[in-house]
Write an enzyme that holds these catalytic residues in place. Sequence first.
Site, PDB file in Angstrom:
ATOM      1  N   THR A  75      36.837  39.790  37.657  1.00 38.67           N
ATOM      2  CA  THR A  75      37.793  39.785  36.561  1.00 38.67           C
ATOM      3  C   THR A  75      38.606  41.069  36.624  1.00 38.67           C
ATOM      4  OG1 THR A  75      38.070  39.584  34.150  1.00 38.67           O
ATOM      5  CG2 THR A  75      36.151  40.835  34.941  1.00 38.67           C
ATOM      6  N   GLY A  76      39.891  40.957  36.363  1.00 44.24           N
ATOM      7  CA  GLY A  76      40.766  42.119  36.455  1.00 44.24           C
ATOM      8  C   GLY A  76      41.777  42.141  35.338  1.00 44.24           C
ATOM      9  N   GLU A  78      45.057  41.816  35.558  1.00 48.27           N
ATOM     10  CA  GLU A  78      46.151  40.867  35.724  1.00 48.27           C
ATOM     11  C   GLU A  78      45.689  39.458  36.052  1.00 48.27           C
ATOM     12  OE1 GLU A  78      45.955  43.553  37.851  1.00 48.27           O
ATOM     13  OE2 GLU A  78      47.269  44.988  36.844  1.00 48.27           O
ATOM     14  N   VAL A  81      39.396  36.005  39.521  1.00 53.32           N
ATOM     15  CA  VAL A  81      39.167  35.322  40.785  1.00 53.32           C
ATOM     16  C   VAL A  81      37.910  34.476  40.656  1.00 53.32           C
ATOM     17  CG1 VAL A  81      38.837  35.553  43.268  1.00 53.32           C
ATOM     18  CG2 VAL A  81      40.241  37.224  42.041  1.00 53.32           C
ATOM     19  N   VAL A 180      36.066  35.393  51.441  1.00 52.28           N
ATOM     20  CA  VAL A 180      35.487  36.339  52.394  1.00 52.28           C
ATOM     21  C   VAL A 180      34.065  36.645  51.944  1.00 52.28           C
ATOM     22  CG1 VAL A 180      35.723  38.580  53.508  1.00 52.28           C
ATOM     23  CG2 VAL A 180      37.775  37.311  52.828  1.00 52.28           C
ATOM     24  N   ASP A 221      48.747  49.912  46.169  1.00 52.48           N
ATOM     25  CA  ASP A 221      47.628  50.268  45.294  1.00 52.48           C
ATOM     26  C   ASP A 221      46.332  50.287  46.101  1.00 52.48           C
ATOM     27  OD1 ASP A 221      46.479  51.003  42.861  1.00 52.48           O
ATOM     28  OD2 ASP A 221      46.040  48.933  42.307  1.00 52.48           O
ATOM     29  N   ASN A 226      39.789  47.690  46.914  1.00 47.55           N
ATOM     30  CA  ASN A 226      40.455  46.444  47.325  1.00 47.55           C
ATOM     31  C   ASN A 226      40.476  46.306  48.846  1.00 47.55           C
ATOM     32  OD1 ASN A 226      42.551  48.302  47.832  1.00 47.55           O
ATOM     33  ND2 ASN A 226      43.556  47.806  45.884  1.00 47.55           N
ATOM     34  N   ASP A 238      44.090  41.917  47.319  1.00 52.37           N
ATOM     35  CA  ASP A 238      44.875  42.353  46.148  1.00 52.37           C
ATOM     36  C   ASP A 238      46.232  42.901  46.557  1.00 52.37           C
ATOM     37  OD1 ASP A 238      42.793  41.591  44.535  1.00 52.37           O
ATOM     38  OD2 ASP A 238      41.961  43.601  44.327  1.00 52.37           O
TER      39      ASP A 238
END
Length: 290
Positions: A75-76, A78, A81, A180, A221, A226, A238
């Site tokens: 969870t992020g 923006e 997933v 992955v 970023d 990431n 990302d």
Amino acid sequence: MPKHSQHRRRGKFALDADDLEWLESTPETDDGPPEGDRWSTWDQSTPTEKGPKPYPGWLVTELAAVDTELGLLKTGKEADVHLISRGVPGTDRVCLLAAKRYRSSEHRLFHRDSGYLEGRRARESRMNRAMANRTAFGKQVIAAQWAVAEFTALCRLWELGVPVPYPVQIVGTEILEEFVGTPDGYAAPRLAQVSDGLDDLWEQLVAAMVTLAAEGLAHGDLSPYNLLVHEGRLVIIDLPQIVDVIAHPTGPSYLERDARNVATWFAAKGVAAADPDALADLLRKESGRT
């Protein structure tokens, strides 16, 4: 035949007890899959909304396939997933996919989006105003732009040979890409969690960043959080904020920040070749922004 098909009252169908009994005994049509959560969305994407050809042999593209939700991977700010299994019922044709779903307008604003959105203006002035004012519609436009930007970047980098997950397709603000990790659904660890083989991973990362810079791009970023490590192979994830260092007003600053973020981490872990200044200089030279 039920009575409601035979008479009208004041121009409208009238229902009586016989009609209700007939309706209750009539099964509802269900066009959902025999198992799983939804039919495969493969046919909902146009050819330009699908990953580069040739499609990998592991990818399930049959229209009879179904998607099954297996849980939340990440969870992020923006996007979230999710892990999805896409397979054809009754066969051994199955693959695991990561479904990145950008948040809708009722969620919080995108992290540091104003800087990254420079140069991504929409063609319509109404959209530009909505994005600038962060209206509900404007935030939906921003979400769509993030999703399209990331999918486009994944396709471009995959074709360049940069180690990124294979981009399967985009449907609205959902990106489906290669999972992955292990076949039983365990995600590959982030670089920040890895302590072995760092010298080789450093070399892999520098090669990938040089390829990006030569194309005039910066991740924007990049950090040990990431970057995934799967079976000794580094994988970059990302990418919605990927920056064109030539067109972006402050493009070189993103290039330098990426270099310093990762080189500082590797240097702190004892990788002698990791030098933030040297990597930043190399990337600027490769991008033509010396």
